[in-house]
Scaffold this motif. Sequence first.
Motif, PDB file in Angstrom:
ATOM      1  N   MET A 189       0.820  -1.216   0.000  1.00 18.90           N
ATOM      2  CA  MET A 189       0.000   0.000   0.000  1.00 18.90           C
ATOM      3  C   MET A 189       0.857   1.272   0.000  1.00 18.90           C
ATOM      4  SD  MET A 189      -2.970   1.290  -0.022  1.00 18.90           S
ATOM      5  CE  MET A 189      -4.388   0.487   0.692  1.00 18.90           C
TER       6      MET A 189
ATOM      7  N   LYS B 234       4.966   2.414  -0.107  1.00 22.87           N
ATOM      8  CA  LYS B 234       6.372   2.013  -0.224  1.00 22.87           C
ATOM      9  C   LYS B 234       7.223   3.267  -0.093  1.00 22.87           C
ATOM     10  CE  LYS B 234       9.320  -0.482  -3.455  1.00 22.87           C
ATOM     11  NZ  LYS B 234       9.314  -0.825  -4.893  1.00 22.87           N
TER      12      LYS B 234
ATOM     13  N   VAL C 147       8.109  -0.685   3.896  1.00 21.41           N
ATOM     14  CA  VAL C 147       6.886  -0.951   3.138  1.00 21.41           C
ATOM     15  C   VAL C 147       5.761  -1.195   4.129  1.00 21.41           C
ATOM     16  CG1 VAL C 147       5.743  -2.586   1.593  1.00 21.41           C
ATOM     17  CG2 VAL C 147       8.098  -1.905   1.143  1.00 21.41           C
TER      18      VAL C 147
ATOM     19  N   LYS D 142       1.955  -2.552   4.370  1.00 24.80           N
ATOM     20  CA  LYS D 142       1.010  -3.347   3.569  1.00 24.80           C
ATOM     21  C   LYS D 142      -0.414  -2.871   3.773  1.00 24.80           C
ATOM     22  CE  LYS D 142       3.464  -7.360   4.691  1.00 24.80           C
ATOM     23  NZ  LYS D 142       3.502  -7.985   5.846  1.00 24.80           N
ATOM     24  N   GLU D 143      -1.265  -3.251   2.843  1.00 26.11           N
ATOM     25  CA  GLU D 143      -2.679  -2.942   2.973  1.00 26.11           C
ATOM     26  C   GLU D 143      -3.198  -3.546   4.279  1.00 26.11           C
ATOM     27  OE1 GLU D 143      -4.879  -4.134  -0.444  1.00 26.11           O
ATOM     28  OE2 GLU D 143      -6.741  -3.295   0.325  1.00 26.11           O
TER      29      GLU D 143
ATOM     30  N   THR E 103       5.592   5.667  -2.752  1.00 23.73           N
ATOM     31  CA  THR E 103       4.584   5.155  -3.684  1.00 23.73           C
ATOM     32  C   THR E 103       3.391   4.694  -2.869  1.00 23.73           C
ATOM     33  OG1 THR E 103       6.388   4.409  -5.089  1.00 23.73           O
ATOM     34  CG2 THR E 103       4.206   3.522  -5.570  1.00 23.73           C
TER      35      THR E 103
ATOM     36  N   ALA F 167      -0.386   3.000  -3.256  1.00 22.21           N
ATOM     37  CA  ALA F 167      -1.310   2.300  -4.154  1.00 22.21           C
ATOM     38  C   ALA F 167      -0.829   2.421  -5.606  1.00 22.21           C
ATOM     39  CB  ALA F 167      -2.723   2.849  -3.989  1.00 22.21           C
ATOM     40  N   ASP F 168       0.426   2.070  -5.812  1.00 22.33           N
ATOM     41  CA  ASP F 168       1.039   2.041  -7.147  1.00 22.33           C
ATOM     42  C   ASP F 168       1.238   3.401  -7.808  1.00 22.33           C
ATOM     43  OD1 ASP F 168       1.408  -0.697  -7.141  1.00 22.33           O
ATOM     44  OD2 ASP F 168      -0.650  -1.059  -7.855  1.00 22.33           O
ATOM     45  N   GLN F 169       1.005   4.484  -7.077  1.00 20.40           N
ATOM     46  CA  GLN F 169       1.256   5.800  -7.651  1.00 20.40           C
ATOM     47  C   GLN F 169       2.430   6.444  -6.900  1.00 20.40           C
ATOM     48  OE1 GLN F 169      -1.510   8.933  -6.828  1.00 20.40           O
ATOM     49  NE2 GLN F 169      -1.044  10.007  -8.735  1.00 20.40           N
ATOM     50  N   GLU F 170       3.446   6.852  -7.641  1.00 16.29           N
ATOM     51  CA  GLU F 170       4.570   7.511  -6.981  1.00 16.29           C
ATOM     52  C   GLU F 170       4.179   8.947  -6.676  1.00 16.29           C
ATOM     53  OE1 GLU F 170       8.517   7.508  -8.856  1.00 16.29           O
ATOM     54  OE2 GLU F 170       8.999   9.111  -7.449  1.00 16.29           O
TER      55      GLU F 170
ATOM     56  N   THR G 229       2.334  14.380  -9.849  1.00 13.32           N
ATOM     57  CA  THR G 229       1.236  13.884  -9.017  1.00 13.32           C
ATOM     58  C   THR G 229       0.321  15.012  -8.556  1.00 13.32           C
ATOM     59  OG1 THR G 229       2.540  12.040  -8.248  1.00 13.32           O
ATOM     60  CG2 THR G 229       0.721  12.698  -6.843  1.00 13.32           C
TER      61      THR G 229
END
Length: 240
Positions: A1, A3, A23, A25-26, A59, A61-64, A70
């Motif tokens: 979720m 990083k 990291v 996690k969700e 990052t 949810a996969d968006q940096e 952004t």
Amino acid sequence: MIKIENLHKSFGQNEVLKGISTVIKEKEVVAVIGPSGSGKSTFLRCMNLLEQPTSGAITIADQEITNAKTNIINVRQNVGMVFQHFHLFPHMTVLENLTYAPTTVKGISKEEAKSKGMELLTKVGLAEKANEYPSRLSGGQKQRVAIARALAMEPEIMLFDEPTSALDPEMVKEVLDVMKSLTETGMTMVIVTHEMGFAREVADRVLFLDGGRLVEDSPPAEFFTAPKSKRAKDFLEKIL
Ligand code: ADP
Ligand code: MG
């Protein structure tokens, strides 16, 4: 979720975060612990771009989010934040505090925002305060409103920066109880706290920061009974 890679943050010459990587996690609940001035708030504030990192990458949810392109507004919608001093809008009622961002930022209808707002106020035990102004509430009530307000945006992640540090002792539990029930919904949460009992009970993991570095990253059972570093040992001895 979430990083975080080699995160650095300086204020002028003062390097406050010196390369943090981890990291989250969700659905994970992470407690961030450490001495005053170790960079805990700065670390949290970087995660929703209240502070712009000096270098490194975050990052979500996969968006940096540290990428210059952004949209900061989108990031903040997705990452709710609760502060030590509540930061409610004083000129709005409790319910208006909850409906303001969903209607203005997300374009949700007034009716829908109100009904969702009342639902959240019921969850935090404050439905009967919907039409009061924040100045008429106790600290514990204000903080529960602040949590409900953040949840009104339906974030995927919630950040808490010492949410009980400004409260009178008898109000700490009501706020921790609301946070605990939130952990049970599977919310991903990062919580800066000095409430060691709470951290031990609800956190999946403890991050110990000292001098802008991530000194330990361990499960609470391990951190509180057998900290690996001398700095964590010294810290725990002082506060426990
Ligand atoms: P903590 O939350 O662990 O107490 P902070 O992240 O608030 O630590 O602060 C870490 C260091 O960063 C401190 O030395 C503080 O003075 C400095 N700092 C934090 N925010 C700012 C800012 N906006 N401008 C300049 N210095 C800051
Ligand atoms: Mg702080």
